[in-house]
Design a protein around this motif. Structure first.
Motif, PDB file in Angstrom:
ATOM      1  N   PRO A 353      71.679 -44.114  33.311  1.00 52.82           N
ATOM      2  CA  PRO A 353      70.547 -44.280  32.386  1.00 52.82           C
ATOM      3  C   PRO A 353      69.599 -43.094  32.413  1.00 52.82           C
ATOM      4  N   LYS A 354      68.846 -42.957  31.334  1.00 54.73           N
ATOM      5  CA  LYS A 354      67.891 -41.844  31.211  1.00 54.73           C
ATOM      6  C   LYS A 354      66.671 -42.117  32.102  1.00 54.73           C
ATOM      7  N   THR A 355      66.250 -41.100  32.832  1.00 56.10           N
ATOM      8  CA  THR A 355      65.074 -41.241  33.699  1.00 56.10           C
ATOM      9  C   THR A 355      63.803 -40.949  32.902  1.00 56.10           C
ATOM     10  N   THR A 356      62.799 -41.817  33.085  1.00 55.76           N
ATOM     11  CA  THR A 356      61.512 -41.584  32.414  1.00 55.76           C
ATOM     12  C   THR A 356      60.399 -41.506  33.471  1.00 55.76           C
ATOM     13  N   ALA A 357      59.166 -41.300  33.020  1.00 55.80           N
ATOM     14  CA  ALA A 357      58.060 -41.114  33.973  1.00 55.80           C
ATOM     15  C   ALA A 357      57.735 -42.409  34.715  1.00 55.80           C
ATOM     16  N   CYS A 358      57.270 -42.248  35.942  1.00 57.23           N
ATOM     17  CA  CYS A 358      56.855 -43.389  36.762  1.00 57.23           C
ATOM     18  C   CYS A 358      55.658 -44.074  36.101  1.00 57.23           C
ATOM     19  N   ILE A 359      55.724 -45.396  36.007  1.00 49.61           N
ATOM     20  CA  ILE A 359      54.612 -46.121  35.379  1.00 49.61           C
ATOM     21  C   ILE A 359      53.745 -46.827  36.437  1.00 49.61           C
ATOM     22  N   ARG A 360      53.981 -46.495  37.699  1.00 47.03           N
ATOM     23  CA  ARG A 360      53.181 -47.030  38.822  1.00 47.03           C
ATOM     24  C   ARG A 360      53.168 -48.549  38.863  1.00 47.03           C
ATOM     25  N   CYS A 361      54.294 -49.127  38.610  1.00 54.30           N
ATOM     26  CA  CYS A 361      54.361 -50.596  38.601  1.00 54.30           C
ATOM     27  C   CYS A 361      54.408 -51.184  40.012  1.00 54.30           C
ATOM     28  N   GLY A 362      54.831 -50.374  40.983  1.00 55.81           N
ATOM     29  CA  GLY A 362      54.870 -50.844  42.370  1.00 55.81           C
ATOM     30  C   GLY A 362      56.087 -51.672  42.733  1.00 55.81           C
ATOM     31  N   ARG A 363      57.023 -51.838  41.810  1.00 56.66           N
ATOM     32  CA  ARG A 363      58.197 -52.672  42.130  1.00 56.66           C
ATOM     33  C   ARG A 363      59.017 -52.097  43.278  1.00 56.66           C
ATOM     34  N   ALA A 376      55.873 -42.562  46.210  1.00 54.09           N
ATOM     35  CA  ALA A 376      55.121 -41.505  46.910  1.00 54.09           C
ATOM     36  C   ALA A 376      56.086 -40.571  47.641  1.00 54.09           C
ATOM     37  N   LEU A 377      57.144 -41.130  48.191  1.00 52.84           N
ATOM     38  CA  LEU A 377      58.149 -40.301  48.872  1.00 52.84           C
ATOM     39  C   LEU A 377      58.808 -39.335  47.894  1.00 52.84           C
ATOM     40  N   GLU A 378      59.096 -39.860  46.702  1.00 51.89           N
ATOM     41  CA  GLU A 378      59.735 -39.002  45.698  1.00 51.89           C
ATOM     42  C   GLU A 378      58.824 -37.804  45.369  1.00 51.89           C
ATOM     43  N   LYS A 379      57.544 -38.109  45.195  1.00 54.52           N
ATOM     44  CA  LYS A 379      56.583 -37.049  44.857  1.00 54.52           C
ATOM     45  C   LYS A 379      56.522 -36.023  46.005  1.00 54.52           C
ATOM     46  N   ALA A 380      56.478 -36.526  47.233  1.00 55.92           N
ATOM     47  CA  ALA A 380      56.404 -35.612  48.387  1.00 55.92           C
ATOM     48  C   ALA A 380      57.654 -34.748  48.462  1.00 55.92           C
ATOM     49  N   TYR A 381      58.806 -35.337  48.155  1.00 51.91           N
ATOM     50  CA  TYR A 381      60.039 -34.538  48.185  1.00 51.91           C
ATOM     51  C   TYR A 381      59.996 -33.473  47.086  1.00 51.91           C
ATOM     52  N   ASN A 399      68.409 -46.265  53.040  1.00 51.30           N
ATOM     53  CA  ASN A 399      69.201 -45.902  51.858  1.00 51.30           C
ATOM     54  C   ASN A 399      69.893 -47.111  51.218  1.00 51.30           C
ATOM     55  N   CYS A 400      69.168 -48.234  51.190  1.00 49.25           N
ATOM     56  CA  CYS A 400      69.770 -49.460  50.649  1.00 49.25           C
ATOM     57  C   CYS A 400      69.877 -49.422  49.115  1.00 49.25           C
ATOM     58  N   GLY A 401      69.092 -48.568  48.468  1.00 44.26           N
ATOM     59  CA  GLY A 401      69.188 -48.435  47.009  1.00 44.26           C
ATOM     60  C   GLY A 401      68.356 -49.454  46.238  1.00 44.26           C
ATOM     61  N   SER A 402      67.636 -50.339  46.928  1.00 49.85           N
ATOM     62  CA  SER A 402      66.887 -51.395  46.232  1.00 49.85           C
ATOM     63  C   SER A 402      65.817 -50.825  45.315  1.00 49.85           C
ATOM     64  N   CYS A 403      65.145 -49.754  45.774  1.00 49.12           N
ATOM     65  CA  CYS A 403      64.070 -49.167  44.968  1.00 49.12           C
ATOM     66  C   CYS A 403      64.625 -48.595  43.657  1.00 49.12           C
ATOM     67  N   THR A 404      65.748 -47.908  43.779  1.00 48.22           N
ATOM     68  CA  THR A 404      66.369 -47.337  42.573  1.00 48.22           C
ATOM     69  C   THR A 404      66.783 -48.452  41.617  1.00 48.22           C
ATOM     70  N   TYR A 405      67.328 -49.527  42.187  1.00 49.72           N
ATOM     71  CA  TYR A 405      67.839 -50.636  41.381  1.00 49.72           C
ATOM     72  C   TYR A 405      66.745 -51.280  40.530  1.00 49.72           C
ATOM     73  N   VAL A 406      65.547 -51.449  41.111  1.00 54.25           N
ATOM     74  CA  VAL A 406      64.508 -52.180  40.371  1.00 54.25           C
ATOM     75  C   VAL A 406      63.633 -51.286  39.494  1.00 54.25           C
ATOM     76  N   CYS A 407      63.741 -49.988  39.699  1.00 55.12           N
ATOM     77  CA  CYS A 407      62.807 -49.084  39.004  1.00 55.12           C
ATOM     78  C   CYS A 407      63.016 -49.119  37.484  1.00 55.12           C
ATOM     79  N   ALA A 409      61.794 -47.170  35.379  1.00 56.66           N
ATOM     80  CA  ALA A 409      61.872 -45.797  34.877  1.00 56.66           C
ATOM     81  C   ALA A 409      63.193 -45.133  35.295  1.00 56.66           C
ATOM     82  N   LYS A 410      64.047 -45.906  35.979  1.00 55.45           N
ATOM     83  CA  LYS A 410      65.378 -45.421  36.400  1.00 55.45           C
ATOM     84  C   LYS A 410      65.312 -44.134  37.213  1.00 55.45           C
ATOM     85  N   ARG A 411      64.344 -44.068  38.115  1.00 60.98           N
ATOM     86  CA  ARG A 411      64.209 -42.872  38.951  1.00 60.98           C
ATOM     87  C   ARG A 411      65.172 -42.959  40.143  1.00 60.98           C
TER      88      ARG A 411
END
Ligand code: SF4
Ligand code: SF4
Length: 427
Positions: A353-363, A376-381, A399-407, A409-411
């Motif tokens: 999927p296409k990645t879009t900007a973070c909307i700060r949803c906190g999911r 925040a980790l992504e920004k620091a990296y 590296n469970c992938g849960s954050c990527t799964y729920v995002c 913005a598909k980050r």
């Protein structure tokens, strides 16, 4: 502090009722000299040499390594280099099979001390079979063994699709229980917990029957991803928290995968080391989901052909589950000890999927089992800010992938954390 909540995933355990079938020995196997965390093995056979199934073909003088055995009988055709899915250049032993599957004379052995158990685990060629590939004998060799009072068996199998451990529980429950008893006896451990997600009621019922009158308890755990992550599992079975920088043994716990412990028992009773692995073959492109016992070193293309998949039409294949698996760039890759699934996806499921900007949803924060802040980790990296990455504790990421799964913005949050850990290592 770990959370008890996690991610509810659809399970897609399509192969759960598929009894394990044996794959016929292929014409050629290519057995890598690294199938574990740690030092690579050096081949101890030469081209032209005849080998038996179960024969040692690779070893290392380093303690942190695991010996490699032939899964077939036949003749060594070559020792060649290849690029593993990890990107590392490794050697592999190419064996032309003779179709007779002649085995070594395995000698059963009895173990009663920690050292005997450690030696057996190493000689069996076992590395964590749940996917991690950590050398089992290193885990069992913990120096301060008197501190260990709990053995936790990881039978959660929380990734969608994969049913390899589930079939182990249904088909070989006695090997599991006897393996657990042996580890408890040799390490003088007084209690054991088998952690199983509650979406596997048949396995829970069967193992509950088998543990009657023992110090082993079956724990039915919520089907919440990533229930099988080591720190999460320890917390949910024993209530103990493994802090940053600690290993489970520091809190009196040893964790073993359920198929690992069964294989240890089989080695002790037969003298035959680990040569085959049960692999779930599934995914949206697979019409007949299966569990296949595969000779290690079999090419994935051969396995898929056996499973009825047209390799010419494969759009995308993963080694492992959809959350933590590795995308394959070629099907000409061998099955190794810690492979538990090959998933083949059709075009629609493989689309990135296409990645879009973070909307700060906190999911991403809500689902992280390690209470990290993935955005925040992504920004620091992205800013290559190593100090901030350390402050945000990126090394705790499993590296469970849960954050990527729920995002929404598909980050690619989990992937960035992997890269960030590499950045800190190089610092
Ligand atoms: S889930 Fe995605 S969009 Fe939401 S805060 Fe995290 S990175 Fe941003
Ligand atoms: S991949 Fe890492 S940061 Fe993302 S949810 Fe899992 S543990 Fe947390």
């Amino acid at each position: 502090m770990l959370k008890l909540n996690g991610l509810k995933l659809l399970h897609y355990k399509n192969s759960q009722d598929a009894q394990t079938v044996d794959m016929p020995v292929p014409a050629v196997v290519r057995i890598p000299m690294v199938q574990h965390m740690g030092a690579p093995c050096v081949p101890v056979v030469k081209p032209g040499e005849e080998v038996l199934a179960g024969q040692l073909i690779g070893k290392s003088e380093q303690a942190f390594s695991v010996p490699i055995h032939s899964s077939v009988s036949g003749k060594v055709k070559a020792i060649e280099d290849y690029v593993a899915s990890s990107g590392a250049l490794v050697k592999r032993v190419v064996i032309e099979t003779d179709g007779q599957q002649r085995w070594i004379d395995g000698t059963p052995r009895t173990v009663s001390t920690q050292q005997e158990l450690v030696d057996a685990a190493r000689d069996a060629g076992i590395a964590g079979l749940g996917g991690a590939g950590f050398p089992t004998h290193i885990k069992l060799a913990y120096k301060d063994v008197d501190r260990i009072d709990a053995l936790v068996i990881n039978a959660a199998e929380c990734e969608p699709y994969i049913t390899s451990d589930y079939r182990e529980m249904l088909e070989y429950p006695d090997d599991i229980i006897e393996g657990i008893k042996t580890v408890m006896k040799c390490l003088n451990i007084t209690k054991a917990f088998i952690g199983i997600e509650d979406n596997k009621p048949e396995a829970i019922a069967l193992l509950n029957q088998k543990v009657q009158g023992t110090a082993i308890r079956v724990e039915a755990l919520k089907s919440i991803y990533p229930q099988g992550a080591e720190k999460v599992l320890i917390y949910n079975t024993t209530g103990r928290i493994i802090e940053e920088g600690e290993i489970p043994a520091d809190k009196g716990v040893i964790v073993m995968n359920v198929t690992t412990v069964a294989n240890l028992h089989r080695f002790l009773t037969t003298g035959r080391p680990l040569t085959h692995k049960r692999v779930t073959v599934d995914g949206s492109f697979v019409t007949n989901p299966m569990n296949v016992r595969v000779p290690i070193g079999t090419m994935i293309s051969d396995l898929l052909e056996f499973a009825g998949v047209d390799c010419q039409m494969v759009h995308k294949a993963l080694m492992g589950g959809p959350m933590m698996g590795t995308a394959l760039d070629t099907l000409e890759t061998p099955i190794i000890k810690n492979n538990n699934a090959i998933l083949v996806l059709d075009e629609a499921h493989a689309r990135i999927p296409k990645t879009t900007a973070c909307i700060r949803c906190g999911r991403c924060i809500d689902v992280c089992p390690m209470n990290l802040m993935p955005a925040a980790l992504e920004k620091a990296y992205d800013q290559q800010d190593t100090e901030r990455l350390e402050t945000l504790k990126v090394n705790l990421c499993i590296n469970c992938g849960s954050c990527t799964y729920v995002c929404p913005a598909k980050r690619n949050l989990a992937q960035k954390n992997q890269l960030a850990k590499g950045l800190l290592k190089r610092k």
